[in-house]
Scaffold this active site. Structure first.
Site, PDB file in Angstrom:
ATOM      1  N   ASN A   1       0.853  -1.189   0.000  1.00 37.43           N
ATOM      2  CA  ASN A   1       0.000   0.000   0.000  1.00 37.43           C
ATOM      3  C   ASN A   1       0.890   1.240   0.000  1.00 37.43           C
ATOM      4  O   ASN A   1       1.472   1.585   1.019  1.00 37.43           O
ATOM      5  CB  ASN A   1      -0.889  -0.030   1.258  1.00 37.43           C
ATOM      6  CG  ASN A   1      -1.695   1.245   1.431  1.00 37.43           C
ATOM      7  OD1 ASN A   1      -1.824   2.046   0.504  1.00 37.43           O
ATOM      8  ND2 ASN A   1      -2.251   1.430   2.620  1.00 37.43           N
TER       9      ASN A   1
ATOM     10  N   LYS B   1       0.030   4.227  -0.217  1.00 32.98           N
ATOM     11  CA  LYS B   1      -0.655   5.398   0.355  1.00 32.98           C
ATOM     12  C   LYS B   1      -0.489   6.591  -0.598  1.00 32.98           C
ATOM     13  O   LYS B   1      -0.431   6.404  -1.809  1.00 32.98           O
ATOM     14  CB  LYS B   1      -0.147   5.701   1.764  1.00 32.98           C
ATOM     15  CG  LYS B   1      -0.152   4.456   2.657  1.00 32.98           C
ATOM     16  CD  LYS B   1      -0.001   4.771   4.103  1.00 32.98           C
ATOM     17  CE  LYS B   1       0.157   3.464   4.868  1.00 32.98           C
ATOM     18  NZ  LYS B   1       0.029   3.632   6.299  1.00 32.98           N
TER      19      LYS B   1
ATOM     20  N   HIS C   1      -9.570   0.578   5.161  1.00 28.21           N
ATOM     21  CA  HIS C   1      -8.264   0.850   5.777  1.00 28.21           C
ATOM     22  C   HIS C   1      -8.469   1.801   6.964  1.00 28.21           C
ATOM     23  O   HIS C   1      -9.306   2.701   6.906  1.00 28.21           O
ATOM     24  CB  HIS C   1      -7.316   1.479   4.753  1.00 28.21           C
ATOM     25  CG  HIS C   1      -5.898   1.545   5.243  1.00 28.21           C
ATOM     26  ND1 HIS C   1      -5.460   2.517   6.121  1.00 28.21           N
ATOM     27  CD2 HIS C   1      -4.827   0.735   5.018  1.00 28.21           C
ATOM     28  CE1 HIS C   1      -4.180   2.304   6.390  1.00 28.21           C
ATOM     29  NE2 HIS C   1      -3.775   1.233   5.737  1.00 28.21           N
TER      30      HIS C   1
ATOM     31  N   GLU D   1      -6.937   4.278   7.992  1.00 21.87           N
ATOM     32  CA  GLU D   1      -6.820   5.721   7.688  1.00 21.87           C
ATOM     33  C   GLU D   1      -8.118   6.241   7.061  1.00 21.87           C
ATOM     34  O   GLU D   1      -8.507   7.387   7.297  1.00 21.87           O
ATOM     35  CB  GLU D   1      -5.604   5.961   6.782  1.00 21.87           C
ATOM     36  CG  GLU D   1      -4.300   5.809   7.559  1.00 21.87           C
ATOM     37  CD  GLU D   1      -3.099   5.382   6.739  1.00 21.87           C
ATOM     38  OE1 GLU D   1      -3.125   5.499   5.498  1.00 21.87           O
ATOM     39  OE2 GLU D   1      -2.113   4.918   7.353  1.00 21.87           O
TER      40      GLU D   1
ATOM     41  N   GLU E   1      -5.023  -5.355  10.720  1.00 25.51           N
ATOM     42  CA  GLU E   1      -4.012  -4.318  10.921  1.00 25.51           C
ATOM     43  C   GLU E   1      -4.304  -3.572  12.224  1.00 25.51           C
ATOM     44  O   GLU E   1      -5.164  -2.681  12.247  1.00 25.51           O
ATOM     45  CB  GLU E   1      -4.048  -3.310   9.784  1.00 25.51           C
ATOM     46  CG  GLU E   1      -3.817  -3.909   8.422  1.00 25.51           C
ATOM     47  CD  GLU E   1      -3.378  -2.844   7.428  1.00 25.51           C
ATOM     48  OE1 GLU E   1      -2.214  -2.885   7.018  1.00 25.51           O
ATOM     49  OE2 GLU E   1      -4.182  -1.965   7.101  1.00 25.51           O
TER      50      GLU E   1
ATOM     51  N   GLY F   1       2.284   2.324  10.593  1.00 24.09           N
ATOM     52  CA  GLY F   1       3.148   3.489  10.400  1.00 24.09           C
ATOM     53  C   GLY F   1       3.868   3.938  11.665  1.00 24.09           C
ATOM     54  O   GLY F   1       4.443   5.018  11.701  1.00 24.09           O
TER      55      GLY F   1
ATOM     56  N   SER G   1       3.548  -2.063  10.192  1.00 20.04           N
ATOM     57  CA  SER G   1       5.005  -1.930  10.277  1.00 20.04           C
ATOM     58  C   SER G   1       5.745  -3.238   9.975  1.00 20.04           C
ATOM     59  O   SER G   1       6.774  -3.528  10.584  1.00 20.04           O
ATOM     60  CB  SER G   1       5.410  -1.397  11.650  1.00 20.04           C
ATOM     61  OG  SER G   1       4.833  -0.122  11.872  1.00 20.04           O
TER      62      SER G   1
END
Ligand code: PEP
Length: 251
Positions: A9, A11, A96, A98, A168, A174, A213
């Site tokens: 991904n 991003k 996701h 985010e 996740e 991140g 991560s």
């Protein structure tokens, strides 16, 4: 049929130059990955055409990071599932963290996007995961199972036969923090058991990726867990060297 997936991904990180460099590097190295491993890249939308062209003769598969739940019409700024399919996209991220946290995407909206992706003959990658606060309150399994159940309630459990789930933990995305292999395995096993309680065959075939991560240093032990079928990778997927190193761990 590949049983492991390494999904990158990107991003909101790309340029035409960076896309060319990264995909050249991945194309050069992908043949050295274990035979059971499928590599998928998720570039930002404007780079899909470039990526499609560069992946024409590659085993690397194209994905997209987001999609509209609407099929077509007056939705300025949105991109439909059929448009993604038109550019050779096979996998689409939905839910996701985010998108859930920064763009207030609800379970209902995520489920609608999931169905829009399948209606256009692509495979949704349903992202789920708990926040640090939820983990500390011992709510992890309740949270992830509810996120999966929202899709099952909308689409039916059989819909998971043509989908991928990515667990996740939000606190690991991140941040450089990774769930331990044991922590991740426990959640993956619980997700599979939750699906199995509704359809054991679907649960058995369900690919469940871990994300948060993941790096070349952590991938091997994570991917060795019984219920971890690969990884969804953010930061480390932006370099061909580090993403290929993760792919190598997917035996
Ligand atoms: C992600 O964006 O899905 C992700 C797992 O990012 P990172 O690997 O950078 O934590």
């Amino acid at each position: 049929m590949p049983t492991m997936m390494v999904a990158g991904n990107w991003k909101m990180n790309a340029s035409t130059t960076a896309t060319a460099e990264l995909l050249e590097g991945l194309n050069a190295g992908v043949a050295s990955l274990p035979k059971n491993t499928q590599m998928v890249v998720f570039p930002p939308l404007p780079y899909l055409a470039q990526a499609q062209q560069m992946l024409q003769n590659s085993s690397i598969v194209l994905g997209a990071q987001n999609v509209s739940e609407q099929a077509k019409g007056a939705f300025t700024g949105e991109v439909s599932a059929s448009m993604l399919q038109d550019f050779g996209v096979r996998y689409v991220l939905v839910g996701h963290s985010e998108r859930r946290s920064l763009y207030a995407e609800s379970d209902a909206l995520v489920a609608a996007k999931f169905q829009a992706v399948q209606a256009a003959d692509m495979v949704p990658v349903l992202c789920i995961g708990e926040t640090l606060g939820q983990r500390e309150q011992d709510e992890t399994l309740a949270v992830v199972n509810a996120q999966v159940q929202a899709v099952i309630d909308a689409a039916g459990v059989d819909a998971l036969a043509c989908a991928v789930v990515a667990y996740e933990p939000v606190w690991a995305i991140g941040t450089g923090l990774t769930a331990s292999p044991e922590q991740a395995q426990a959640v993956h096993a619980a997700i599979r058991a939750h699906v199995a309680s509704q359809n054991s065959a679907v649960a058995e075939g369900l690919q469940i990726l871990y994300g948060g991560s993941v790096s070349g240093a952590t991938a091997e032990e994570l991917f060795a867990q019984a219920d971890i079928d690969g990884g969804l990778v953010g930061g480390a997927s932006l370099s061909a060297q580090s993403f290929l190193a993760i792919g190598q761990a997917a035996k």
